[in-house]
Design a protein around this motif. Structure first.
Motif, PDB file in Angstrom:
ATOM      1  N   GLY A   1       0.818  -1.213   0.000  1.00  0.00           N
ATOM      2  CA  GLY A   1       0.000   0.000   0.000  1.00  0.00           C
ATOM      3  C   GLY A   1       0.847   1.256   0.000  1.00  0.00           C
ATOM      4  O   GLY A   1       0.553   2.215  -0.714  1.00  0.00           O
TER       5      GLY A   1
ATOM      6  N   ILE B   1       2.478   1.611  -3.547  1.00  0.00           N
ATOM      7  CA  ILE B   1       1.537   2.046  -4.588  1.00  0.00           C
ATOM      8  C   ILE B   1       1.044   3.464  -4.322  1.00  0.00           C
ATOM      9  O   ILE B   1       0.807   4.233  -5.253  1.00  0.00           O
ATOM     10  CB  ILE B   1       0.379   1.030  -4.710  1.00  0.00           C
ATOM     11  CG1 ILE B   1       0.940  -0.290  -5.225  1.00  0.00           C
ATOM     12  CG2 ILE B   1      -0.712   1.541  -5.635  1.00  0.00           C
ATOM     13  CD1 ILE B   1      -0.059  -1.410  -5.269  1.00  0.00           C
ATOM     14  N   THR B   2       0.891   3.843  -3.056  1.00  0.00           N
ATOM     15  CA  THR B   2       0.488   5.212  -2.729  1.00  0.00           C
ATOM     16  C   THR B   2       1.559   6.203  -3.190  1.00  0.00           C
ATOM     17  O   THR B   2       1.237   7.261  -3.754  1.00  0.00           O
ATOM     18  CB  THR B   2       0.232   5.359  -1.218  1.00  0.00           C
ATOM     19  OG1 THR B   2      -0.802   4.451  -0.829  1.00  0.00           O
ATOM     20  CG2 THR B   2      -0.186   6.768  -0.864  1.00  0.00           C
TER      21      THR B   2
ATOM     22  N   ILE C   1      -5.649   6.021 -10.121  1.00  0.00           N
ATOM     23  CA  ILE C   1      -5.928   4.655  -9.649  1.00  0.00           C
ATOM     24  C   ILE C   1      -4.881   4.182  -8.655  1.00  0.00           C
ATOM     25  O   ILE C   1      -5.214   3.546  -7.653  1.00  0.00           O
ATOM     26  CB  ILE C   1      -6.019   3.693 -10.850  1.00  0.00           C
ATOM     27  CG1 ILE C   1      -7.228   4.051 -11.707  1.00  0.00           C
ATOM     28  CG2 ILE C   1      -6.099   2.258 -10.381  1.00  0.00           C
ATOM     29  CD1 ILE C   1      -7.332   3.277 -12.978  1.00  0.00           C
ATOM     30  N   ASN C   2      -3.617   4.490  -8.904  1.00  0.00           N
ATOM     31  CA  ASN C   2      -2.567   4.062  -7.982  1.00  0.00           C
ATOM     32  C   ASN C   2      -2.765   4.665  -6.600  1.00  0.00           C
ATOM     33  O   ASN C   2      -2.578   3.985  -5.584  1.00  0.00           O
ATOM     34  CB  ASN C   2      -1.187   4.433  -8.519  1.00  0.00           C
ATOM     35  CG  ASN C   2      -0.732   3.507  -9.619  1.00  0.00           C
ATOM     36  OD1 ASN C   2      -1.229   2.396  -9.752  1.00  0.00           O
ATOM     37  ND2 ASN C   2       0.205   3.968 -10.426  1.00  0.00           N
TER      38      ASN C   2
ATOM     39  N   TRP D   1      -5.614   5.748  -5.150  1.00  0.00           N
ATOM     40  CA  TRP D   1      -6.781   5.173  -4.476  1.00  0.00           C
ATOM     41  C   TRP D   1      -6.560   3.712  -4.096  1.00  0.00           C
ATOM     42  O   TRP D   1      -6.958   3.265  -3.019  1.00  0.00           O
ATOM     43  CB  TRP D   1      -8.034   5.323  -5.349  1.00  0.00           C
ATOM     44  CG  TRP D   1      -8.486   6.745  -5.406  1.00  0.00           C
ATOM     45  CD1 TRP D   1      -8.401   7.581  -6.479  1.00  0.00           C
ATOM     46  CD2 TRP D   1      -9.022   7.517  -4.336  1.00  0.00           C
ATOM     47  NE1 TRP D   1      -8.874   8.820  -6.147  1.00  0.00           N
ATOM     48  CE2 TRP D   1      -9.267   8.806  -4.830  1.00  0.00           C
ATOM     49  CE3 TRP D   1      -9.335   7.240  -3.017  1.00  0.00           C
ATOM     50  CZ2 TRP D   1      -9.809   9.817  -4.048  1.00  0.00           C
ATOM     51  CZ3 TRP D   1      -9.872   8.250  -2.230  1.00  0.00           C
ATOM     52  CH2 TRP D   1     -10.106   9.515  -2.743  1.00  0.00           C
ATOM     53  N   THR D   2      -5.928   2.966  -4.976  1.00  0.00           N
ATOM     54  CA  THR D   2      -5.642   1.563  -4.666  1.00  0.00           C
ATOM     55  C   THR D   2      -4.644   1.455  -3.523  1.00  0.00           C
ATOM     56  O   THR D   2      -4.809   0.647  -2.615  1.00  0.00           O
ATOM     57  CB  THR D   2      -5.098   0.838  -5.910  1.00  0.00           C
ATOM     58  OG1 THR D   2      -6.035   0.967  -6.971  1.00  0.00           O
ATOM     59  CG2 THR D   2      -4.855  -0.630  -5.623  1.00  0.00           C
ATOM     60  N   GLY D   3      -3.610   2.286  -3.543  1.00  0.00           N
ATOM     61  CA  GLY D   3      -2.612   2.275  -2.479  1.00  0.00           C
ATOM     62  C   GLY D   3      -3.214   2.635  -1.130  1.00  0.00           C
ATOM     63  O   GLY D   3      -2.931   1.986  -0.111  1.00  0.00           O
TER      64      GLY D   3
ATOM     65  N   SER E   1      -6.330   2.288  -0.271  1.00  0.00           N
ATOM     66  CA  SER E   1      -7.219   1.185   0.118  1.00  0.00           C
ATOM     67  C   SER E   1      -6.426   0.016   0.685  1.00  0.00           C
ATOM     68  O   SER E   1      -6.814  -0.582   1.708  1.00  0.00           O
ATOM     69  CB  SER E   1      -8.040   0.714  -1.079  1.00  0.00           C
ATOM     70  OG  SER E   1      -8.828   1.757  -1.572  1.00  0.00           O
ATOM     71  N   MET E   2      -5.324  -0.315   0.034  1.00  0.00           N
ATOM     72  CA  MET E   2      -4.480  -1.411   0.526  1.00  0.00           C
ATOM     73  C   MET E   2      -3.873  -1.072   1.882  1.00  0.00           C
ATOM     74  O   MET E   2      -3.795  -1.928   2.776  1.00  0.00           O
ATOM     75  CB  MET E   2      -3.367  -1.727  -0.479  1.00  0.00           C
ATOM     76  CG  MET E   2      -3.867  -2.366  -1.747  1.00  0.00           C
ATOM     77  SD  MET E   2      -2.550  -2.646  -2.937  1.00  0.00           S
ATOM     78  CE  MET E   2      -1.743  -4.049  -2.192  1.00  0.00           C
TER      79      MET E   2
END
Length: 100
Positions: free
Chosen positions: A38, A41-42, A61-62, A64-66, A68-69
């Motif tokens: 996370g 990716i953040t 996307i990176n 938000w995904t980071g 979230s992770m």
């Protein structure tokens, strides 16, 4: 070896087993991996270029995904902290040996 020494060794092994079970709790491994990935990716999302954002229709996307992770990994670690693994209950002692 006396029965007392044998019992002492058994108790030591049970303690080591319980410690190993807590150390290798799946929640710790999953939470740790999600936090590490996370963060990576953040950082990739924070440093995203305009070209990267255009490819994703102006959605980072990176980032938000980071995030979230990272949240999921921290939730796993919080769960581990609030509800630690309980060592298995000790086996009931064998009843006195019956003498024939």
């Amino acid at each position: 070896m006396s029965e007392y020494e044998y019992q002492h060794q058994v108790e030591e092994l049970e303690q080591k087993s319980a410690t190993a079970a807590r150390l290798f709790d799946v929640r710790r491994i999953i939470g740790g991996l999600f936090v590490v990935y996370g963060v990576i990716i953040t950082v990739a999302g924070i440093t995203a270029s305009e070209a990267d954002l255009k490819k994703a229709e102006d959605i980072n996307i990176n980032l938000w995904t980071g995030l979230s992770m990272l949240a999921l990994g921290l939730a796993f670690l919080l769960w581990l902290k609030l509800r630690p693994a309980v060592p298995p209950p000790p086996l009931p002692e064998a009843e006195e040996q019956e003498t024939p």
